[in-house]
Enzyme design. Sequence first.
Site, PDB file in Angstrom:
ATOM      1  CG  ASN A   1      15.021   5.968  10.104  1.00  0.00           C
ATOM      2  OD1 ASN A   1      15.985   5.912   9.044  1.00  0.00           O
ATOM      3  ND2 ASN A   1      14.744   7.170  10.530  1.00  0.00           N
TER       4      ASN A   1
ATOM      5  CE  LYS B   1      -4.071   1.171   0.443  1.00  0.00           C
ATOM      6  NZ  LYS B   1      -5.027   0.876   1.514  1.00  0.00           N
ATOM      7  CG  HIS B   2      -0.286   4.701   0.003  1.00  0.00           C
ATOM      8  ND1 HIS B   2      -0.724   5.508  -0.767  1.00  0.00           N
ATOM      9  CD2 HIS B   2      -1.604   4.590   0.993  1.00  0.00           C
ATOM     10  CE1 HIS B   2      -2.140   5.748  -0.576  1.00  0.00           C
ATOM     11  NE2 HIS B   2      -2.480   5.478   0.158  1.00  0.00           N
TER      12      HIS B   2
ATOM     13  CG  HIS C   1      16.144   8.165   1.405  1.00  0.00           C
ATOM     14  ND1 HIS C   1      16.710   7.682   0.912  1.00  0.00           N
ATOM     15  CD2 HIS C   1      15.521   8.374   2.173  1.00  0.00           C
ATOM     16  CE1 HIS C   1      17.551   7.470   2.932  1.00  0.00           C
ATOM     17  NE2 HIS C   1      16.225   8.139   3.467  1.00  0.00           N
TER      18      HIS C   1
END
Length: 554
Positions: free
Chosen positions: A432, A289-290, A554
């Site tokens: 993180n 999800k996302h 990231h």
Amino acid sequence: MAVSANAFPAPDRVKVRRALLSVSDKTGLAELARALAGMGVELVSTGGTRKALEAEGLAVRDVAELTGFPEIMDGRVKTLHPGVHGGLLGVRADPAHAAAMEAHGIAGIDLLVVTLYPFEATVASGADYASSVENIDIGGPAMIRAAAKNHAYLTVATDPADYAEILAALTEGEGETSLSLRQKLAARAFARTAAYDSAIASWFAGEVGNMAPEKVSFAGTLAETLRYGENPHQSAGFYRHGAARPGVATARQVQGKALSYNNINDTDAAFELVSEFDPARTAAVAIIKHANPCGVAEGVNLADAYRAALACDPVSAFGGIVALNRTLDAEAAREIVEVFTEVIIAPDASAEAIEIVAAKKNLRLLLTGGLPDPRAPGKTVKSVAGGLLVQSRDNGVVDDLELTVVTKRAPTAAEMDDLRFAFRVAKHVKSNAIVYAKDLASVGIGAGQMSRIDSSRIAARKAEDAARAMATERSGAEVAAGLAAGHAIVPLTHGSVVASDAFFPFADGLISAIEAGATAVIQPGGSMRDAEVIAAADAHGVAMVFTGMRHFRH
């Protein structure tokens, strides 16, 4: 001196009287040439193309008749001649150009049809260096660029997909093409040569070991114009690029609505994650999800793996992406369709599974024919203001790493299996990243937080929520009564292991994981406070291993 663009305005309509055809890809060639000949267009061609057309019974002039010079050097030199390029570049309305063409016997060319040597396909096939170099086209790009520059007078085609559009225009225009069509085709032509040169430059840089060349370019082929980007006010397109790495870009969509920008991004993340699990060893399922996993698990079969993955965070799984590392079977399909899912992606699917998924008409089913190799080299690209960040893809695999036990207690065999599992997953979680795992399934995932301790706490809280939901579903009113009486729910993280994508900068993140119930830890190591973190693990009887490899994402 260059001719001023304003000196000789481009005509709107141009009659096509002569066409030069020189193609590597013969798809649609005979039909195109036959239609052109039927319109009275003179056909001029080069070696292999000319032979193919003559075999179809068509009258074709050899390009050597235009140049007065034969093909030489095994066909390497045939069109690089003023007799060809003068016919392509001459500005017909310029009296000086017209006089030069007449003086030197240069025949004007009105339509150029060129498909380039298959360099990209040659490289993708794994061909050797010499074969790849031999498939670098020189004369083709030169002619295409010349014709595209002189689109005021020339129509240029670089792909068999262009042929129907050109023939339709010639039919409607009684043998003439419009300026707007010539401009559109010229734009495609320049894009084609740019992509071709980009592929050659990227390959050559790799061959000479230059991982950061002074100049870099990337090219793609439009697969689909998307309704919008991440948000409705953003435009977007989906492009295929480079070698055929199995995944969302190469998949066959069996059914369902068109993919959105976010669907594609999330599906790619899901399939790259599940490819970390060797299908010959285990069945594995990832729910995304996302772009973050909300549940990942291994199992004896896909249905078991899916149930275990779903249990990690069933709330977040709603409207997610499900990726599988094996052929989707009927049992797994029945489980998956019980929860609202946007996309299922798998290497393949059984006929029965496809029929089950078909009952959910909007659910997209993508079949890739294989899994991407997690160890394969490659590059990732990210745009920043005024530039690009380019790096080699993260192809580190935990099975290839030497794990170092740094605590007094070593992990048990079961803990070590779970530690490797958790680190595989952590590689694909936004930093993180904290991943709790137990029995080869994620039981808590914390992603994308500004501090590692926050990721640890969020993962533990979600694990507790999942345990409460699971207990309530199983026992209903009895559990509700127990909760009201103050009986605690045992979080899924109790007795688990924990993985961190990067080192713990302080012991507090580790302590948080231990408080959640973790008994063993896997992390890269390398902090100035490693000794402090190791001491905290020893004080609690927790096993810890270092991988020596970080997986920031990231």
